[in-house]
Every structure is written in structure tokens, then in C-alpha cells.
Design a protein around this motif. Structure first.
Motif, PDB file in Angstrom:
ATOM      1  N   GLY A 101       0.566  -1.295  -0.100  1.00 28.07           N
ATOM      2  CA  GLY A 101       0.045   0.166   0.011  1.00 28.07           C
ATOM      3  C   GLY A 101       0.982   1.329  -0.065  1.00 28.07           C
ATOM      4  O   GLY A 101       0.400   2.299  -0.282  1.00 28.07           O
ATOM      5  N   GLN A 102       2.253   1.011   0.459  1.00 29.67           N
ATOM      6  CA  GLN A 102       2.965   2.381   0.383  1.00 29.67           C
ATOM      7  C   GLN A 102       3.581   2.639  -0.915  1.00 29.67           C
ATOM      8  O   GLN A 102       4.446   3.567  -1.133  1.00 29.67           O
ATOM      9  CB  GLN A 102       4.093   2.141   1.673  1.00 29.67           C
ATOM     10  CG  GLN A 102       3.591   2.025   2.889  1.00 29.67           C
ATOM     11  CD  GLN A 102       4.796   1.853   3.984  1.00 29.67           C
ATOM     12  OE1 GLN A 102       5.748   1.407   3.416  1.00 29.67           O
ATOM     13  NE2 GLN A 102       4.718   2.110   5.120  1.00 29.67           N
ATOM     14  N   SER A 103       3.507   1.789  -1.891  1.00 30.21           N
ATOM     15  CA  SER A 103       4.465   1.755  -3.164  1.00 30.21           C
ATOM     16  C   SER A 103       3.643   3.016  -3.846  1.00 30.21           C
ATOM     17  O   SER A 103       2.659   3.311  -3.751  1.00 30.21           O
ATOM     18  CB  SER A 103       4.369   0.590  -3.886  1.00 30.21           C
ATOM     19  OG  SER A 103       2.689   0.493  -4.225  1.00 30.21           O
ATOM     20  N   ARG A 165      13.224   3.835  14.543  1.00 36.10           N
ATOM     21  CA  ARG A 165      12.073   3.090  14.002  1.00 36.10           C
ATOM     22  C   ARG A 165      11.978   1.834  14.840  1.00 36.10           C
ATOM     23  O   ARG A 165      12.689   1.222  15.296  1.00 36.10           O
ATOM     24  CB  ARG A 165      12.408   2.626  12.533  1.00 36.10           C
ATOM     25  CG  ARG A 165      12.661   3.859  11.703  1.00 36.10           C
ATOM     26  CD  ARG A 165      12.885   3.434  10.398  1.00 36.10           C
ATOM     27  NE  ARG A 165      13.749   4.377   9.432  1.00 36.10           N
ATOM     28  CZ  ARG A 165      14.945   4.500   9.597  1.00 36.10           C
ATOM     29  NH1 ARG A 165      15.669   3.810  10.162  1.00 36.10           N
ATOM     30  NH2 ARG A 165      15.701   5.616   8.991  1.00 36.10           N
ATOM     31  N   ILE A 166      10.741   1.808  15.290  1.00 42.38           N
ATOM     32  CA  ILE A 166      10.103   0.405  15.968  1.00 42.38           C
ATOM     33  C   ILE A 166       9.087  -0.333  15.376  1.00 42.38           C
ATOM     34  O   ILE A 166       8.093   0.269  14.679  1.00 42.38           O
ATOM     35  CB  ILE A 166       9.957   0.726  17.507  1.00 42.38           C
ATOM     36  CG1 ILE A 166       8.791   1.589  17.793  1.00 42.38           C
ATOM     37  CG2 ILE A 166      11.172   1.286  18.086  1.00 42.38           C
ATOM     38  CD1 ILE A 166       8.278   1.573  19.133  1.00 42.38           C
ATOM     39  N   ASP A 167       8.841  -1.619  15.382  1.00 42.92           N
ATOM     40  CA  ASP A 167       7.655  -2.312  14.960  1.00 42.92           C
ATOM     41  C   ASP A 167       7.617  -3.613  15.973  1.00 42.92           C
ATOM     42  O   ASP A 167       8.677  -4.118  16.436  1.00 42.92           O
ATOM     43  CB  ASP A 167       7.922  -2.760  13.499  1.00 42.92           C
ATOM     44  CG  ASP A 167       6.432  -3.222  13.057  1.00 42.92           C
ATOM     45  OD1 ASP A 167       5.656  -2.155  12.323  1.00 42.92           O
ATOM     46  OD2 ASP A 167       5.805  -4.306  13.483  1.00 42.92           O
ATOM     47  N   ASP A 179       7.623  -3.411  21.166  1.00 42.70           N
ATOM     48  CA  ASP A 179       6.162  -2.827  21.371  1.00 42.70           C
ATOM     49  C   ASP A 179       6.359  -1.610  21.922  1.00 42.70           C
ATOM     50  O   ASP A 179       6.900  -1.528  23.172  1.00 42.70           O
ATOM     51  CB  ASP A 179       5.690  -3.994  22.048  1.00 42.70           C
ATOM     52  CG  ASP A 179       4.082  -3.663  22.577  1.00 42.70           C
ATOM     53  OD1 ASP A 179       3.416  -2.557  22.338  1.00 42.70           O
ATOM     54  OD2 ASP A 179       3.352  -4.371  22.997  1.00 42.70           O
ATOM     55  N   PHE A 180       5.705  -0.555  21.383  1.00 47.67           N
ATOM     56  CA  PHE A 180       5.751   0.670  21.517  1.00 47.67           C
ATOM     57  C   PHE A 180       5.241   0.707  23.382  1.00 47.67           C
ATOM     58  O   PHE A 180       5.591   1.648  24.076  1.00 47.67           O
ATOM     59  CB  PHE A 180       4.965   1.788  20.948  1.00 47.67           C
ATOM     60  CG  PHE A 180       4.628   3.037  21.447  1.00 47.67           C
ATOM     61  CD1 PHE A 180       5.861   3.850  21.835  1.00 47.67           C
ATOM     62  CD2 PHE A 180       3.431   3.641  21.630  1.00 47.67           C
ATOM     63  CE1 PHE A 180       5.660   5.179  22.112  1.00 47.67           C
ATOM     64  CE2 PHE A 180       3.340   4.992  22.067  1.00 47.67           C
ATOM     65  CZ  PHE A 180       4.440   5.653  22.379  1.00 47.67           C
ATOM     66  N   MET A 181       3.981  -0.131  23.754  1.00 43.03           N
ATOM     67  CA  MET A 181       3.507  -0.014  24.753  1.00 43.03           C
ATOM     68  C   MET A 181       4.245  -0.568  25.867  1.00 43.03           C
ATOM     69  O   MET A 181       3.989  -0.478  27.289  1.00 43.03           O
ATOM     70  CB  MET A 181       2.067  -0.870  24.750  1.00 43.03           C
ATOM     71  CG  MET A 181       1.082  -0.240  23.997  1.00 43.03           C
ATOM     72  SD  MET A 181       0.835   1.332  23.930  1.00 43.03           S
ATOM     73  CE  MET A 181      -0.045   1.539  25.062  1.00 43.03           C
TER      74      MET A 181
HETATM   75  C1  LIG Z   1      -0.482  -1.201   8.676  1.00 37.58           C
HETATM   76  S1  LIG Z   1       1.064  -1.335   9.410  1.00 37.58           S
HETATM   77  C2  LIG Z   1       1.568   0.408   9.336  1.00 37.58           C
HETATM   78  C3  LIG Z   1       2.554   0.608   8.587  1.00 37.58           C
HETATM   79  C4  LIG Z   1       3.101   1.901   8.036  1.00 37.58           C
HETATM   80  N1  LIG Z   1       3.383   2.646   9.353  1.00 37.58           N
HETATM   81  C5  LIG Z   1       2.284   2.729   7.064  1.00 37.58           C
HETATM   82  O1  LIG Z   1       1.900   3.732   7.533  1.00 37.58           O
HETATM   83  O2  LIG Z   1       2.160   2.094   6.294  1.00 37.58           O
HETATM   84  C6  LIG Z   1       0.991  -1.497  11.181  1.00 37.58           C
HETATM   85  C7  LIG Z   1       2.282  -1.851  11.932  1.00 37.58           C
HETATM   86  O3  LIG Z   1       2.144  -1.181  13.160  1.00 37.58           O
HETATM   87  C8  LIG Z   1       2.751  -2.226  13.806  1.00 37.58           C
HETATM   88  N2  LIG Z   1       2.457  -1.986  15.478  1.00 37.58           N
HETATM   89  C9  LIG Z   1       1.069  -1.983  15.693  1.00 37.58           C
HETATM   90  N3  LIG Z   1       1.132  -1.745  17.289  1.00 37.58           N
HETATM   91  C10 LIG Z   1       2.310  -1.533  17.634  1.00 37.58           C
HETATM   92  C11 LIG Z   1       3.253  -1.397  18.935  1.00 37.58           C
HETATM   93  N4  LIG Z   1       2.393  -1.321  19.849  1.00 37.58           N
HETATM   94  N5  LIG Z   1       4.613  -1.291  18.889  1.00 37.58           N
HETATM   95  C12 LIG Z   1       4.922  -1.210  17.535  1.00 37.58           C
HETATM   96  N6  LIG Z   1       4.617  -1.352  16.384  1.00 37.58           N
HETATM   97  C13 LIG Z   1       3.137  -1.612  16.353  1.00 37.58           C
HETATM   98  C14 LIG Z   1       2.428  -3.652  13.479  1.00 37.58           C
HETATM   99  O4  LIG Z   1       3.346  -4.510  13.908  1.00 37.58           O
HETATM  100  C15 LIG Z   1       2.355  -3.235  11.935  1.00 37.58           C
HETATM  101  O5  LIG Z   1       3.621  -3.468  11.297  1.00 37.58           O
END
Ligand SMILES: C[S@@+](CC[C@H](N)C(=O)[O-])C[C@H]1O[C@@H](n2cnc3c(N)ncnc32)[C@H](O)[C@@H]1O
Length: 314
Positions: A101-103, A165-167, A179-181
Motif C-alpha cells: 500500500g506504500q508503493s 524506528r520500531i515495530d 512494542d511501543f506499549m
Molecule cells: C498497517 S502497518 C503500518 C505501516 C506503516 N506505518 C504505514 O503507514 O503504512 C501497522 C504496523 O504497526 C505495527 N504495530 C502495531 N502496534 C504496535 C506497537 N504497539 N508497537 C510497535 N509497532 C506496532 C504492526 O506490527 C504493523 O507492522
């Protein structure tokens, strides 16, 4: 010695003509070693947008059902939903679908809008890809939660914007699995950020109260306003929030008025907003302290084709 391209082209043409003239079969060129080597990885297949949409929707639905089963303590159901999530490809395939979706041909990455707003607010220079004026020393710190790529627009200012950057699942180096939380709370100002990006992340969180908790937590990670900052930072510290449009326009429990009330209660002021047929983008500046007002689940409208997206602040 490097021969000019035109010479090489002409020579090739002459050899071909000479061979044809002699009625000779053109000898097949030996393939180079690299051509004979089996491919190390298969070319990446592109999903159709229909397929990526189905994967994303199914993942969101199952993720919500899973969270609900866990909340109710139904471990058997939770385990069977977890299995179904894996069968749908799990987080990794969901991320691949989201990344598509980002392409460029599907609208590009959302941070383009953030950059545009930072330029409009004179935080970034429109032409030189730098922070404005002599503020170049003031490197902005940005936390991108839910990062899928290190090459997004926001990452193209490495001298001026330091990216963290985190995910939940890191796809590449430069993205921390976190996890941001659960990210440790800042111990000092240097652990805080000028910008936090939550692009299509809040809607990923399956529980309405956890969504509210996520927004609250953002305020703890944003730096406090520093009047000594040299840049015209009227929009900073800022939260860049992106949501699917139906979360705000077609939900029984959230509309823009409620969203703005939640953000105002948390100490944010709306600086910019933009809507496309699919997404809504907001830039909020943290201008004050949270007033700890609770927001409960309350119907704001109803209709047969509406969704139940909701944010609760406890
Ligand atoms: C739909 S993708 C969004 C990707 C990108 N930011 C975008 O705008 O296209 C959602 C991402 O948020 C991440 N995510 C959800 N909750 C998170 C959390 N608590 N901490 C870190 N990452 C989280 C998921 O792992 C997933 O890769």
C-alpha cells in the motif's frame, strides 16, 4: 580502455552484417558464470490490491477476535484464532500487504504528507532537504512506531531528522523489534522525541482502551516545549496520526469531533489535517498537559453499513 557507446553499437552492427553476409550461423555467445548460476532468491511477486486488502482485513478481524478471546480468558478459542492468524500468513504477510500500500503506484508512503507539513511550517527547507537556517545543529528526533521501511520520505533527511524506528516485527535492519506499549518510559529529555509517527498503527491495536492508552503514552515520549530551540518549531513537538478514513467517517463510536475532543483532553492542538478517499492524516502539536478526562464508548450515530471503531480513554 573504455570505448564510446556509439562505437560499440556500430561494431556490433557490423559483425552482425558480416556474419549474415557470409551466410554463417551467428555463434551463440557463451553465457557468463553469473547467468548460469541458479537464482538465489525468487523475484518478489506483487499482490493484487484486492488480495492485499483481503489479507489486511482478515488480519485485523482475527486480531480483534483474538484480543477479545484473551480478555474473556477463553484460551481454547484464543489458540484456535491464533492458528487462523498464522494460516492467513501472520504479521509478516500482513506487513508485506501493508507495505504494498506504500508503493508509489498505490499512493506512496504517508510520511510524504508529514514532510510536506514540516516544510509548510518552515521546520524543513522545501528545496534543500535540510532543517531551516542555522538550526541545522538542532537535529530533530523522530520515533516512527509501526515502521515497515527505512526508505520512506521521512528517512530522506538523515542529517536533520534522526530516526528511531520500531515495530512489533522488524522487517529490516534499522527497525527495532519493540512494542511501543512496552518501550521503557523516558528517563530524561534526551529519550524524548520531537515527532512521533503513528501511521495506520492506532487502528491496528485491537482494544479501544489500549488505543486510548497508546495516545496517552505518546504524550510521555514527546519532548516538552523548549523555548531555546532555534527553529521555528511552532508545530513541534508533534504527533503525526494517520487512520483509515472509515475509522473517523463511518464509525458508530468515533467521529472527528470525538477524536478532536480526545486529543484536546490529552493536551494536543490540531495543526494540519488532510483527507483522501481512503485515509485521514492529522498533525497534532502537544501544547499543554493532559486533563485526565475519561472518554467512554458512546454511540455518536448509527447505520447498517457502519463499523464499530472506537477509542476509550480511561
Ligand atoms: C498497517 S502497518 C503500518 C505501516 C506503516 N506505518 C504505514 O503507514 O503504512 C501497522 C504496523 O504497526 C505495527 N504495530 C502495531 N502496534 C504496535 C506497537 N504497539 N508497537 C510497535 N509497532 C506496532 C504492526 O506490527 C504493523 O507492522
Amino acid at each position: 580502455m573504455r570505448l564510446p557507446l556509439t562505437f560499440l553499437r556500430l561494431e556490433k552492427h557490423h559483425v552482425k552484417l558480416a556474419n549474415e553476409g557470409k551466410g554463417m550461423a551467428v555463434k551463440k555467445r557463451q553465457k557468463s558464470l553469473s547467468q548460469g548460476r541458479p537464482p538465489t532468491s525468487k523475484p518478489k511477486e506483487r499482490m493484487t490490491s484486492q488480495r492485499s486488502r483481503t489479507i489486511i482485513r482478515t488480519h485485523h478481524r482475527l486480531h480483534k477476535e483474538y484480543a477479545s478471546a484473551v480478555r474473556k480468558g477463553d484460551t481454547k478459542l484464543a489458540a484456535s484464532i491464533a492458528k487462523a492468524i498464522e494460516e492467513n500468513g501472520g504479521l509478516e504477510v500482513y506487513q508485506a500487504a501493508s507495505k504494498q500500500g506504500q508503493s508509489k503506484d498505490r499512493g506512496g508512503d504517508s510520511s510524504k504528507v508529514l514532510i510536506d507539513w514540516l516544510q509548510g511550517a518552515h521546520v524543513l527547507d522545501r528545496t534543500k532537504r535540510t532543517v531551516i537556517e542555522d538550526a541545522a545543529k538542532s537535529i530533530l528526533r523522530c520515533l516512527e512506531v509501526g515502521a515497515l521501511s527505512t526508505n520512506n520520505e521521512i528517512s530522506k533527511y538523515p542529517k536533520n531528522i534522526e530516526m528511531t524506528r520500531i515495530d512489533l516485527n522488524s522487517q529490516e535492519m534499522g527497525i527495532e523489534k519493540q512494542d511501543f506499549m512496552k518501550r521503557p518510559l523516558p528517563a530524561s529529555e534526551s529519550d524524548r522525541f520531537d515527532i512521533i509517527s503513528l501511521s495506520l498503527v492506532l487502528n491496528y491495536v485491537p482494544d479501544p482502551a489500549q488505543r486510548g492508552a497508546m495516545l496517552k503514552r505518546v504524550t510521555q515520549f514527546l519532548r516538552h516545549n523548549d523555548p531555546s530551540q532555534k527553529i521555528d518549531a511552532s508545530v513541534l513537538p508533534a504527533l503525526f496520526l494517520v487512520l483509515p478514513l472509515p475509522c473517523v467517517e463511518n464509525s458508530r463510536y468515533l467521529n472527528e469531533r470525538v477524536l478532536l475532543r480526545i486529543m484536546t483532553n490529552l493536551g494536543f492542538s490540531l495543526m494540519n489535517e488532510k483527507k483522501t478517499p481512503k485515509l485521514c492524516y492529522y498533525l497534532f502539536t502537544l501544547t499543554g498537559a493532559s486533563n485526565s478526562t475519561k472518554i467512554e464508548k458512546k454511540k455518536v450515530r448509527d447505520g447498517p453499513a457502519m463499523n464499530n471503531f472506537c477509542v476509550i480513554v480511561e
